[in-house]
Write an enzyme that holds these catalytic residues in place. Structure first.
Site, PDB file in Angstrom:
ATOM      1  N   SER A 189      12.016  62.254 -13.886  1.00 37.02           N
ATOM      2  CA  SER A 189      13.093  61.815 -14.770  1.00 37.02           C
ATOM      3  C   SER A 189      12.619  61.400 -16.159  1.00 37.02           C
ATOM      4  O   SER A 189      13.276  61.740 -17.149  1.00 37.02           O
ATOM      5  CB  SER A 189      13.878  60.674 -14.118  1.00 37.02           C
ATOM      6  OG  SER A 189      14.580  61.165 -13.007  1.00 37.02           O
ATOM      7  N   THR A 223      16.467  55.065  -7.606  1.00 37.83           N
ATOM      8  CA  THR A 223      16.068  56.011  -6.564  1.00 37.83           C
ATOM      9  C   THR A 223      15.565  55.255  -5.331  1.00 37.83           C
ATOM     10  O   THR A 223      15.626  54.018  -5.276  1.00 37.83           O
ATOM     11  CB  THR A 223      15.084  57.070  -7.130  1.00 37.83           C
ATOM     12  OG1 THR A 223      14.914  58.083  -6.142  1.00 37.83           O
ATOM     13  CG2 THR A 223      13.734  56.488  -7.483  1.00 37.83           C
ATOM     14  N   LYS A 243      18.875  52.640  -3.584  1.00 36.01           N
ATOM     15  CA  LYS A 243      20.209  53.168  -3.901  1.00 36.01           C
ATOM     16  C   LYS A 243      21.363  52.418  -3.213  1.00 36.01           C
ATOM     17  O   LYS A 243      22.470  52.389  -3.731  1.00 36.01           O
ATOM     18  CB  LYS A 243      20.296  54.647  -3.514  1.00 36.01           C
ATOM     19  CG  LYS A 243      19.561  55.572  -4.471  1.00 36.01           C
ATOM     20  CD  LYS A 243      19.760  57.020  -4.048  1.00 36.01           C
ATOM     21  CE  LYS A 243      19.208  57.973  -5.077  1.00 36.01           C
ATOM     22  NZ  LYS A 243      19.539  59.365  -4.807  1.00 36.01           N
ATOM     23  N   ASN A 277      23.156  55.881  -7.966  1.00 30.45           N
ATOM     24  CA  ASN A 277      21.911  56.385  -8.579  1.00 30.45           C
ATOM     25  C   ASN A 277      21.884  56.161 -10.088  1.00 30.45           C
ATOM     26  O   ASN A 277      20.891  56.481 -10.731  1.00 30.45           O
ATOM     27  CB  ASN A 277      21.673  57.862  -8.242  1.00 30.45           C
ATOM     28  CG  ASN A 277      22.489  58.794  -9.111  1.00 30.45           C
ATOM     29  OD1 ASN A 277      23.554  58.424  -9.598  1.00 30.45           O
ATOM     30  ND2 ASN A 277      22.024  60.008  -9.310  1.00 30.45           N
ATOM     31  N   ASP A 282      24.676  62.311  -8.102  1.00 27.66           N
ATOM     32  CA  ASP A 282      23.998  63.353  -7.308  1.00 27.66           C
ATOM     33  C   ASP A 282      24.983  64.437  -6.834  1.00 27.66           C
ATOM     34  O   ASP A 282      24.720  65.630  -6.959  1.00 27.66           O
ATOM     35  CB  ASP A 282      23.318  62.742  -6.073  1.00 27.66           C
ATOM     36  CG  ASP A 282      22.004  62.055  -6.411  1.00 27.66           C
ATOM     37  OD1 ASP A 282      21.360  62.441  -7.403  1.00 27.66           O
ATOM     38  OD2 ASP A 282      21.633  61.117  -5.677  1.00 27.66           O
ATOM     39  N   ALA A 303      20.996  62.454   0.569  1.00 27.94           N
ATOM     40  CA  ALA A 303      21.423  63.544  -0.302  1.00 27.94           C
ATOM     41  C   ALA A 303      22.618  64.270   0.308  1.00 27.94           C
ATOM     42  O   ALA A 303      23.558  64.655  -0.400  1.00 27.94           O
ATOM     43  CB  ALA A 303      20.262  64.521  -0.503  1.00 27.94           C
ATOM     44  N   THR A 336      20.141  64.237  14.389  1.00 23.79           N
ATOM     45  CA  THR A 336      20.632  63.001  15.013  1.00 23.79           C
ATOM     46  C   THR A 336      22.154  62.986  14.963  1.00 23.79           C
ATOM     47  O   THR A 336      22.754  62.880  13.890  1.00 23.79           O
ATOM     48  CB  THR A 336      20.067  61.768  14.269  1.00 23.79           C
ATOM     49  OG1 THR A 336      18.644  61.928  14.164  1.00 23.79           O
ATOM     50  CG2 THR A 336      20.387  60.472  14.982  1.00 23.79           C
ATOM     51  N   LYS A 359      24.294  60.111  13.126  1.00 26.90           N
ATOM     52  CA  LYS A 359      24.335  60.158  11.655  1.00 26.90           C
ATOM     53  C   LYS A 359      25.258  61.274  11.185  1.00 26.90           C
ATOM     54  O   LYS A 359      25.987  61.139  10.201  1.00 26.90           O
ATOM     55  CB  LYS A 359      22.921  60.375  11.086  1.00 26.90           C
ATOM     56  CG  LYS A 359      22.247  59.057  10.745  1.00 26.90           C
ATOM     57  CD  LYS A 359      20.788  59.222  10.415  1.00 26.90           C
ATOM     58  CE  LYS A 359      20.510  59.791   9.050  1.00 26.90           C
ATOM     59  NZ  LYS A 359      19.046  59.991   8.849  1.00 26.90           N
ATOM     60  N   TYR A 379      13.546  71.302  -4.538  1.00 27.50           N
ATOM     61  CA  TYR A 379      13.096  72.048  -5.726  1.00 27.50           C
ATOM     62  C   TYR A 379      11.568  72.146  -5.809  1.00 27.50           C
ATOM     63  O   TYR A 379      11.028  72.626  -6.792  1.00 27.50           O
ATOM     64  CB  TYR A 379      13.704  71.499  -7.027  1.00 27.50           C
ATOM     65  CG  TYR A 379      13.568  70.017  -7.220  1.00 27.50           C
ATOM     66  CD1 TYR A 379      14.587  69.160  -6.815  1.00 27.50           C
ATOM     67  CD2 TYR A 379      12.440  69.470  -7.806  1.00 27.50           C
ATOM     68  CE1 TYR A 379      14.475  67.795  -6.981  1.00 27.50           C
ATOM     69  CE2 TYR A 379      12.318  68.109  -7.987  1.00 27.50           C
ATOM     70  CZ  TYR A 379      13.347  67.277  -7.572  1.00 27.50           C
ATOM     71  OH  TYR A 379      13.233  65.917  -7.737  1.00 27.50           O
ATOM     72  N   GLY A 405      17.416  73.662  -5.699  1.00 25.86           N
ATOM     73  CA  GLY A 405      17.781  72.276  -6.023  1.00 25.86           C
ATOM     74  C   GLY A 405      17.512  71.848  -7.457  1.00 25.86           C
ATOM     75  O   GLY A 405      17.903  70.757  -7.860  1.00 25.86           O
TER      76      GLY A 405
END
Ligand code: NAP
Length: 274
Positions: free
Chosen positions: A13, A58, A62, A83, A98, A126, A148, A151, A216, A237
């Site tokens: 960043s 980050t 977050k 973020n 994001d 994400a 999982t 989640k 990415y 990404g």
């Protein structure tokens, strides 16, 4: 300006934002601040005290940063993570760019088609940003496939407010792959150095499906390489990363972000060996 995280020294960043300030001749600078979780409260007070325009946030801050802010944007509330912090006259407002960054990167491939059935592989941080944003703004039906189940079901429930959503196992997703127009890998499977791994097999993939990967590093994962071989349209990404930064830049400065220069700065860093 800056980014807080722990650790944060490999963040791309600072270079990306500094390139934007340089391109627009702005007298601003951007730093990576390594903030230990015990010091998060003090760091956020420091934004007010030092008069910073704002911060990016980050991992691992977050979620924990949210109660320390004065106001949270609706989309960030729905995602459950912030973020980007914007500081105006002593008040701090949290955003999450994001998901919107991802949607911006996807737009050239989907146009205004909102009749898609999307498969999201993964249900981590994400995935939450991407799935909730595209459920809200871009996609007709969502399926979440995650290792999982709990989640995955949790994310299904959050998406359900905006579009029909359901859960599948990774095996079910593999065998029903031809029923999706959009497939998104949000897991870290295939990320450098494990570049030969794939989250699911693409054997049943139909030509012309859009296949996307949030990773990415590398710029084109094995998942995307295989998809391209099968005639899919692919999206890595990198653009999501650039657009989430560009949206933060626009919140802070009110000016349109110089995307090309920001993208080039990130590519330079990535090609430099990260
Ligand atoms: P996270 O919160 O830790 O979530 C990781 C997800 O991957 C979980 O759903 C996890 O499943 C799944 N997973 C990990 N290893 C697995 C394995 N061996 N088998 C099956 N599932 C596995 O991570 P995150 O913050 O969401 O980040 C995920 C990826 O997105 C990373 O590669 C990151 O670099 C990338 N990302 C890109 C951008 C961008 O701007 N392009 C932004 C953010 C993140 P369980 O729930 O079962 O553990």
């Amino acid at each position: 300006m800056g980014v807080i995280g722990y650790p944060v020294k490999h963040s791309l960043s600072p270079d990306m934002h500094e390139a934007a300030y340089k391109a627009l001749n702005l007298n601003m600078s951007y730093h990576a601040f390594e903030v230990h979780p015990d010091q998060l409260d003090a760091a956020i007070q420091g934004v007010r005290g030092l008069g910073l325009l704002g911060l990016n946030v980050t991992i691992p801050h977050k979620i924990k940063v949210m109660p320390l802010l004065d106001e949270i944007d609706d989309l960030a509330k729905e995602i459950g993570a912030v973020n980007t912090i914007v500081h105006t006259n002593g008040r701090l407002k949290g955003y999450n760019t994001d998901g919107e960054g991802y949607l911006k990167s996807l737009r050239p491939l989907i146009g205004n088609d909102d009749k898609m059935r999307a498969l999201i592989i993964g249900a981590g941080g994400a995935a939450r940003a991407v799935a909730i944003t595209i459920a809200k703004y871009g996609v007709e039906e969502m399926v979440i496939a995650n290792r999982t189940k709990e989640k995955g079901l949790d994310l299904v429930e959050s998406c359900h407010k905006f579009s029909p959503a359901s859960f599948m196992t990774l095996n079910e997703a593999e065998s029903q792959l031809s029923s999706f127009q959009l497939v998104i890998n949000t897991t870290s499977i295939g990320m450098s150095p494990n570049i030969n791994e794939m989250p699911i097999s693409l054997e049943k993939l139909e030509e012309d499906t859009i296949v996307s990967d949030l990773i990415y590093t590398p710029l084109k994962t094995k998942f995307l390489e295989r998809a391209e071989e099968k005639g899919a349209r692919i999206l890595g990404g990198l653009d999501m990363f650039v657009y989430q930064g560009a949206l933060a830049f626009e919140h802070w400065t009110g000016q349109e972000a110089p995307i090309t220069e920001m993208r080039e700065a990130v590519l330079r860093q990535l090609k430099g060996g990260r």
